[in-house]
Design a protein around this motif. Structure first.
Motif, PDB file in Angstrom:
ATOM      1  N   LEU A  57       2.296  -5.896  -7.763  1.00  0.00           N
ATOM      2  CA  LEU A  57       3.230  -6.705  -6.976  1.00  0.00           C
ATOM      3  C   LEU A  57       4.139  -5.848  -6.105  1.00  0.00           C
ATOM      4  O   LEU A  57       4.696  -6.332  -5.122  1.00  0.00           O
ATOM      5  N   ASP A  58       4.297  -4.583  -6.472  1.00  0.00           N
ATOM      6  CA  ASP A  58       5.088  -3.683  -5.632  1.00  0.00           C
ATOM      7  C   ASP A  58       4.361  -3.343  -4.330  1.00  0.00           C
ATOM      8  O   ASP A  58       4.982  -2.894  -3.359  1.00  0.00           O
ATOM      9  N   LEU A  59       3.039  -3.565  -4.311  1.00  0.00           N
ATOM     10  CA  LEU A  59       2.232  -3.180  -3.146  1.00  0.00           C
ATOM     11  C   LEU A  59       1.684  -4.381  -2.366  1.00  0.00           C
ATOM     12  O   LEU A  59       1.515  -4.292  -1.153  1.00  0.00           O
ATOM     13  N   LEU A  60       1.413  -5.484  -3.056  1.00  0.00           N
ATOM     14  CA  LEU A  60       0.797  -6.641  -2.405  1.00  0.00           C
ATOM     15  C   LEU A  60       1.711  -7.857  -2.501  1.00  0.00           C
ATOM     16  O   LEU A  60       2.394  -8.048  -3.513  1.00  0.00           O
ATOM     17  N   PRO A  61       1.717  -8.707  -1.457  1.00  0.00           N
ATOM     18  CA  PRO A  61       2.463  -9.962  -1.558  1.00  0.00           C
ATOM     19  C   PRO A  61       1.904 -10.834  -2.681  1.00  0.00           C
ATOM     20  O   PRO A  61       0.727 -10.716  -3.058  1.00  0.00           O
ATOM     21  N   THR A  62       2.735 -11.714  -3.200  1.00  0.00           N
ATOM     22  CA  THR A  62       2.391 -12.515  -4.381  1.00  0.00           C
ATOM     23  C   THR A  62       1.084 -13.272  -4.222  1.00  0.00           C
ATOM     24  O   THR A  62       0.169 -13.173  -5.047  1.00  0.00           O
ATOM     25  N   GLU A 224       2.517 -14.951   4.528  1.00  0.00           N
ATOM     26  CA  GLU A 224       2.738 -13.571   4.108  1.00  0.00           C
ATOM     27  C   GLU A 224       2.227 -12.584   5.150  1.00  0.00           C
ATOM     28  O   GLU A 224       1.266 -12.864   5.873  1.00  0.00           O
ATOM     29  N   SER A 225       2.869 -11.452   5.190  1.00  0.00           N
ATOM     30  CA  SER A 225       2.449 -10.389   6.102  1.00  0.00           C
ATOM     31  C   SER A 225       1.464  -9.472   5.387  1.00  0.00           C
ATOM     32  O   SER A 225       1.662  -9.126   4.206  1.00  0.00           O
ATOM     33  N   ALA A 226       0.425  -9.086   6.085  1.00  0.00           N
ATOM     34  CA  ALA A 226      -0.582  -8.206   5.490  1.00  0.00           C
ATOM     35  C   ALA A 226       0.014  -6.820   5.266  1.00  0.00           C
ATOM     36  O   ALA A 226       0.715  -6.287   6.134  1.00  0.00           O
ATOM     37  N   PRO A 227      -0.239  -6.220   4.129  1.00  0.00           N
ATOM     38  CA  PRO A 227       0.280  -4.868   3.855  1.00  0.00           C
ATOM     39  C   PRO A 227      -0.493  -3.844   4.673  1.00  0.00           C
ATOM     40  O   PRO A 227      -1.614  -4.106   5.126  1.00  0.00           O
ATOM     41  N   SER A 229      -2.865  -0.686   5.572  1.00  0.00           N
ATOM     42  CA  SER A 229      -4.132  -0.277   4.947  1.00  0.00           C
ATOM     43  C   SER A 229      -3.938   0.858   3.947  1.00  0.00           C
ATOM     44  O   SER A 229      -4.761   1.054   3.051  1.00  0.00           O
ATOM     45  N   SER A 230      -2.844   1.588   4.085  1.00  0.00           N
ATOM     46  CA  SER A 230      -2.615   2.742   3.203  1.00  0.00           C
ATOM     47  C   SER A 230      -2.396   2.338   1.751  1.00  0.00           C
ATOM     48  O   SER A 230      -2.527   3.169   0.843  1.00  0.00           O
ATOM     49  N   VAL A 231      -2.034   1.064   1.484  1.00  0.00           N
ATOM     50  CA  VAL A 231      -1.778   0.652   0.093  1.00  0.00           C
ATOM     51  C   VAL A 231      -3.075   0.469  -0.687  1.00  0.00           C
ATOM     52  O   VAL A 231      -3.072   0.440  -1.926  1.00  0.00           O
ATOM     53  N   TRP A 232      -4.203   0.351   0.032  1.00  0.00           N
ATOM     54  CA  TRP A 232      -5.472   0.077  -0.647  1.00  0.00           C
ATOM     55  C   TRP A 232      -6.072   1.378  -1.194  1.00  0.00           C
ATOM     56  O   TRP A 232      -7.047   1.906  -0.702  1.00  0.00           O
ATOM     57  N   THR A 233      -5.419   1.898  -2.201  1.00  0.00           N
ATOM     58  CA  THR A 233      -5.858   3.126  -2.851  1.00  0.00           C
ATOM     59  C   THR A 233      -6.843   2.793  -3.972  1.00  0.00           C
ATOM     60  O   THR A 233      -6.925   1.641  -4.431  1.00  0.00           O
TER      61      THR A 233
END
Length: 322
Positions: A57-62, A224-227, A229-233
């Motif tokens: 949840l710290d990286l992706l919207p709910t 929601e706003s898309a995170p 691409s760097s969060v997709w680790t």
């Protein structure tokens, strides 16, 4: 009668019956104790998932997280049970599955939104109040017996969860949202327990997953706003796989099947172990101090389960011998 047993809306799917239509195999042949132990195992796993869910949840919207989790689970279910889904594609299965999905979506949405406005401990405690609600809802919906042991065990469990999870009694908006989510969880369990006995549980669970995932995807796209691409680790992808495969597909399917084979009042009590198990893993993995309050809470929860399962009959036997 044969058409009722083997038709599209058969209470037990033909795949779970032997040569004799009255002899069950597979899930239908398991004992209630087997399903109770699985419910405890699932509750422990979901307690552990509190750590995993918080990081995600710290990286992706709910709602994006919910969409990824439930659509992946629906895809797995479709691959595994394609023949069943196709054979049982009718209005009854669709309606029950979608209603289950709407209730589950409401529960998870309200719980997750509430988590953003309150503490994790209070969120876990207030979610656990469904163990009080389920016996009453099931009594009204299905006529399931409502005994003093059910109510007493649920109250003891709730007090125990409170000792484990609560730091204060002040209420805020997040607490109200979480309580509303607990009501949706209770309604979903009662619906599964009632209708799952008359429909193929694998099929309606598939439609439940698909409904939750589809609704979450729509809300995510709209609001929601898309995170970046760097969060997709690889770590995040691994977290999503764990949530989708183990916590959702396997865990909720087992929960739904188990609620067909044990009374919903007992099932909800065992599932409420999710809340204290989250704290237990905090003690084991995050060096949280095991205080006297936590020990007392765990003791009350244990006593509540013993009361639910035995009605303290062994104490009456001992007293009579004296």
């Amino acid at each position: 009668m044969d058409r009722y047993i083997h038709g599209a809306d058969a209470p037990v799917a033909p795949e779970d019956r032997g040569a004799d239509p009255h002899m069950l195999r597979g899930a239908g042949a398991r004992s209630p104790l087997f399903w109770k132990l699985l419910l405890v195992a699932m509750a422990l796993m979901w307690g552990f998932s509190f750590f995993v869910m918080k990081d995600a949840l710290d990286l992706l919207p709910t709602f994006m997280l919910l969409a990824c989790r439930f659509l992946a689970a629906a895809l797995i279910m479709f691959v595994l049970f394609f023949r069943r889904v196709r054979a049982h594609l009718n209005r009854r299965n669709l309606v029950v599955g979608i209603v289950m999905g709407l209730l589950m979506w409401g529960a998870y949405s309200l719980q997750t939104l509430g988590l953003g406005e309150t503490t994790a401990g209070k969120n876990a405690f207030l979610t656990g109040t469904y163990c009080i609600l389920v016996p009453f809802i099931s009594h009204v919906m299905s006529g399931e017996p409502l005994t003093r042991y059910n109510v007493g065990a649920a109250l003891l469990c709730l007090f125990g969860i409170g000792l484990v999870a609560l730091d204060s009694l002040a209420m805020n908006v997040g607490d109200a949202l979480t309580l509303a989510g607990a009501l949706f969880f209770a309604l979903q369990m009662a619906v599964v327990s009632h209708y799952g006995r008359n429909l193929d549980i694998n099929v309606i669970t598939f439609w439940m997953f698909f409904t939750v995932g589809a609704l979450s995807a729509v809300v995510s796209v709209l609001f929601e706003s898309a995170p970046p691409s760097s969060v997709w680790t690889p770590q995040l992808v691994g977290t999503l796989v764990f949530l989708a495969v183990f916590c959702t597909c396997m865990g909720m399917l087992i929960q739904n099947v188990a609620l067909v084979h044990v009374p919903s009042s007992i099932g909800s009590l065992l599932l409420s172990l999710e809340s204290p198990s989250g704290v237990l893993f905090s003690v084991l993995l995050a060096n949280e101090v095991l205080s006297g309050r936590l020990i007392a809470g765990f003791a009350l929860i244990f006593i509540s389960i013993v009361l639910s399962e035995t009605h303290f009959a062994f104490l009456r036997t001992v007293l009579r011998r004296r």
